[in-house]
Design a protein around this motif. Structure first.
Motif, PDB file in Angstrom:
ATOM      1  N   MET A   1      -7.008   3.284   7.910  1.00 28.07           N
ATOM      2  CA  MET A   1      -6.889   1.671   7.796  1.00 28.07           C
ATOM      3  C   MET A   1      -5.845   1.412   6.413  1.00 28.07           C
ATOM      4  SD  MET A   1      -9.387  -1.009   7.238  1.00 28.07           S
ATOM      5  CE  MET A   1     -10.100  -0.681   8.678  1.00 28.07           C
ATOM      6  N   LYS A   2      -5.013   0.434   6.719  1.00 32.35           N
ATOM      7  CA  LYS A   2      -4.283   0.022   5.665  1.00 32.35           C
ATOM      8  C   LYS A   2      -4.941  -0.689   4.522  1.00 32.35           C
ATOM      9  CE  LYS A   2      -0.120  -0.589   8.809  1.00 32.35           C
ATOM     10  NZ  LYS A   2       0.870  -1.868   9.302  1.00 32.35           N
ATOM     11  N   TYR A   3      -4.344  -0.196   3.295  1.00 30.19           N
ATOM     12  CA  TYR A   3      -4.762  -0.647   2.263  1.00 30.19           C
ATOM     13  C   TYR A   3      -3.869  -1.341   1.260  1.00 30.19           C
ATOM     14  CZ  TYR A   3      -9.352   1.549   2.651  1.00 30.19           C
ATOM     15  OH  TYR A   3     -10.866   1.932   3.318  1.00 30.19           O
ATOM     16  N   TYR A   4      -4.000  -2.578   0.757  1.00 25.40           N
ATOM     17  CA  TYR A   4      -3.190  -3.509  -0.220  1.00 25.40           C
ATOM     18  C   TYR A   4      -3.605  -3.591  -1.525  1.00 25.40           C
ATOM     19  CZ  TYR A   4      -1.244  -4.787   4.237  1.00 25.40           C
ATOM     20  OH  TYR A   4      -0.398  -4.756   5.418  1.00 25.40           O
ATOM     21  N   ILE A   5      -3.007  -3.939  -2.376  1.00 27.19           N
ATOM     22  CA  ILE A   5      -3.421  -4.146  -3.939  1.00 27.19           C
ATOM     23  C   ILE A   5      -3.024  -5.450  -4.287  1.00 27.19           C
ATOM     24  CG2 ILE A   5      -1.605  -2.878  -4.985  1.00 27.19           C
ATOM     25  CD1 ILE A   5      -3.860  -2.010  -7.133  1.00 27.19           C
ATOM     26  N   ASN A   6      -3.703  -6.320  -4.826  1.00 24.54           N
ATOM     27  CA  ASN A   6      -3.417  -7.629  -5.353  1.00 24.54           C
ATOM     28  C   ASN A   6      -2.909  -7.311  -6.848  1.00 24.54           C
ATOM     29  OD1 ASN A   6      -3.663  -9.907  -7.010  1.00 24.54           O
ATOM     30  ND2 ASN A   6      -4.655 -10.728  -5.411  1.00 24.54           N
ATOM     31  N   LYS A   7      -1.609  -7.478  -6.815  1.00 24.57           N
ATOM     32  CA  LYS A   7      -0.858  -7.155  -8.119  1.00 24.57           C
ATOM     33  C   LYS A   7      -1.412  -7.993  -9.438  1.00 24.57           C
ATOM     34  CE  LYS A   7       3.177  -8.705  -6.842  1.00 24.57           C
ATOM     35  NZ  LYS A   7       4.584  -9.093  -6.609  1.00 24.57           N
ATOM     36  N   LYS A   8      -1.925  -8.981  -9.063  1.00 24.04           N
ATOM     37  CA  LYS A   8      -2.441  -9.842 -10.587  1.00 24.04           C
ATOM     38  C   LYS A   8      -3.937  -9.366 -10.868  1.00 24.04           C
ATOM     39  CE  LYS A   8       0.033 -14.103  -9.774  1.00 24.04           C
ATOM     40  NZ  LYS A   8       0.108 -15.582  -9.550  1.00 24.04           N
ATOM     41  N   THR A   9      -4.745  -9.255  -9.769  1.00 26.05           N
ATOM     42  CA  THR A   9      -5.884  -8.696 -10.092  1.00 26.05           C
ATOM     43  C   THR A   9      -6.372  -7.076 -10.177  1.00 26.05           C
ATOM     44  OG1 THR A   9      -6.770  -8.866  -7.859  1.00 26.05           O
ATOM     45  CG2 THR A   9      -6.914 -10.776  -9.015  1.00 26.05           C
ATOM     46  N   GLU A  15      -7.044  -3.899   5.127  1.00 29.51           N
ATOM     47  CA  GLU A  15      -6.227  -4.898   5.718  1.00 29.51           C
ATOM     48  C   GLU A  15      -7.272  -5.974   6.432  1.00 29.51           C
ATOM     49  OE1 GLU A  15      -3.834  -3.376   9.128  1.00 29.51           O
ATOM     50  OE2 GLU A  15      -5.305  -1.948   9.400  1.00 29.51           O
ATOM     51  N   THR A  16      -8.252  -5.908   6.699  1.00 28.20           N
ATOM     52  CA  THR A  16      -9.236  -6.590   7.611  1.00 28.20           C
ATOM     53  C   THR A  16      -9.882  -7.745   6.649  1.00 28.20           C
ATOM     54  OG1 THR A  16     -10.937  -4.921   7.488  1.00 28.20           O
ATOM     55  CG2 THR A  16      -9.526  -5.213   9.369  1.00 28.20           C
ATOM     56  N   CYS A  17      -9.791  -7.620   5.369  1.00 29.85           N
ATOM     57  CA  CYS A  17     -10.451  -8.367   4.205  1.00 29.85           C
ATOM     58  C   CYS A  17      -9.929  -9.807   4.428  1.00 29.85           C
ATOM     59  CB  CYS A  17     -10.296  -7.778   2.959  1.00 29.85           C
ATOM     60  SG  CYS A  17     -11.158  -8.891   1.721  1.00 29.85           S
ATOM     61  N   ASN A  18     -10.766 -10.763   4.335  1.00 26.16           N
ATOM     62  CA  ASN A  18     -10.131 -12.150   4.256  1.00 26.16           C
ATOM     63  C   ASN A  18     -10.201 -12.726   2.734  1.00 26.16           C
ATOM     64  OD1 ASN A  18      -9.945 -12.343   7.006  1.00 26.16           O
ATOM     65  ND2 ASN A  18     -11.988 -12.673   7.415  1.00 26.16           N
ATOM     66  N   GLU A  19     -10.432 -12.134   1.645  1.00 29.99           N
ATOM     67  CA  GLU A  19     -10.929 -12.583   0.349  1.00 29.99           C
ATOM     68  C   GLU A  19      -9.600 -11.974  -0.504  1.00 29.99           C
ATOM     69  OE1 GLU A  19     -13.160 -14.767  -0.150  1.00 29.99           O
ATOM     70  OE2 GLU A  19     -14.189 -14.679   1.627  1.00 29.99           O
ATOM     71  N   CYS A  20      -8.534 -11.519   0.152  1.00 32.91           N
ATOM     72  CA  CYS A  20      -7.662 -10.568  -0.815  1.00 32.91           C
ATOM     73  C   CYS A  20      -6.847 -11.622  -1.357  1.00 32.91           C
ATOM     74  CB  CYS A  20      -6.881  -9.870   0.035  1.00 32.91           C
ATOM     75  SG  CYS A  20      -6.007 -10.547   1.519  1.00 32.91           S
ATOM     76  N   GLY A  21      -6.729 -12.787  -1.554  1.00 31.08           N
ATOM     77  CA  GLY A  21      -5.836 -13.772  -2.100  1.00 31.08           C
ATOM     78  C   GLY A  21      -4.601 -14.121  -1.738  1.00 31.08           C
ATOM     79  N   CYS A  22      -3.584 -14.435  -2.412  1.00 35.67           N
ATOM     80  CA  CYS A  22      -2.422 -15.079  -1.809  1.00 35.67           C
ATOM     81  C   CYS A  22      -1.412 -13.653  -1.544  1.00 35.67           C
ATOM     82  CB  CYS A  22      -1.552 -15.655  -3.267  1.00 35.67           C
ATOM     83  SG  CYS A  22      -0.034 -16.249  -2.837  1.00 35.67           S
ATOM     84  N   ALA A  23      -0.826 -13.868  -0.119  1.00 32.50           N
ATOM     85  CA  ALA A  23      -0.063 -12.950   0.253  1.00 32.50           C
ATOM     86  C   ALA A  23       1.126 -12.559  -0.699  1.00 32.50           C
ATOM     87  CB  ALA A  23       0.274 -13.378   1.729  1.00 32.50           C
ATOM     88  N   GLU A  24       1.825 -13.531  -1.318  1.00 31.68           N
ATOM     89  CA  GLU A  24       2.788 -12.834  -2.082  1.00 31.68           C
ATOM     90  C   GLU A  24       2.567 -12.050  -3.284  1.00 31.68           C
ATOM     91  OE1 GLU A  24       3.386 -16.868  -4.916  1.00 31.68           O
ATOM     92  OE2 GLU A  24       3.920 -16.996  -3.016  1.00 31.68           O
ATOM     93  N   ASP A  25       0.998 -11.937  -3.528  1.00 30.88           N
ATOM     94  CA  ASP A  25       0.498 -11.067  -4.645  1.00 30.88           C
ATOM     95  C   ASP A  25       0.280  -9.698  -4.202  1.00 30.88           C
ATOM     96  OD1 ASP A  25       0.887 -13.023  -6.595  1.00 30.88           O
ATOM     97  OD2 ASP A  25      -1.057 -13.839  -6.226  1.00 30.88           O
TER      98      ASP A  25
END
Length: 64
Positions: A1-9, A15-25
């Motif tokens: 599964m792909k994972y992302y990090i929110n740079k701010k938080t 990748e399936t989460c709908n609560e991850c915030g702004c895409a640009e972050d």
């Protein structure tokens, strides 16, 4: 599964989460079998406060 990090938080999300915030972050960390691996990868990339999202990586969530 792909994972992302929110740079701010510095929260790590699947990748399936709908609560991850702004895409640009968001920054792609890579593909991992476990969220704990994604958190470790984020820390290795300089996100020292990285932790799992309370929404979908609860076992790695370290912030209150």
């Amino acid at each position: 599964m792909k994972y992302y990090i929110n740079k701010k938080t510095q929260e790590v999300f699947k990748e399936t989460c709908n609560e991850c915030g702004c895409a640009e972050d968001m920054v792609l960390l890579g593909e991992f079998e476990y969220s704990s691996e994604a958190v470790e990868a984020a820390k290795a990339k300089g996100y020292s406060e990285a932790n799992g999202s309370a929404y979908d990586s609860l076992n790695c969530h370290t912030k209150g």
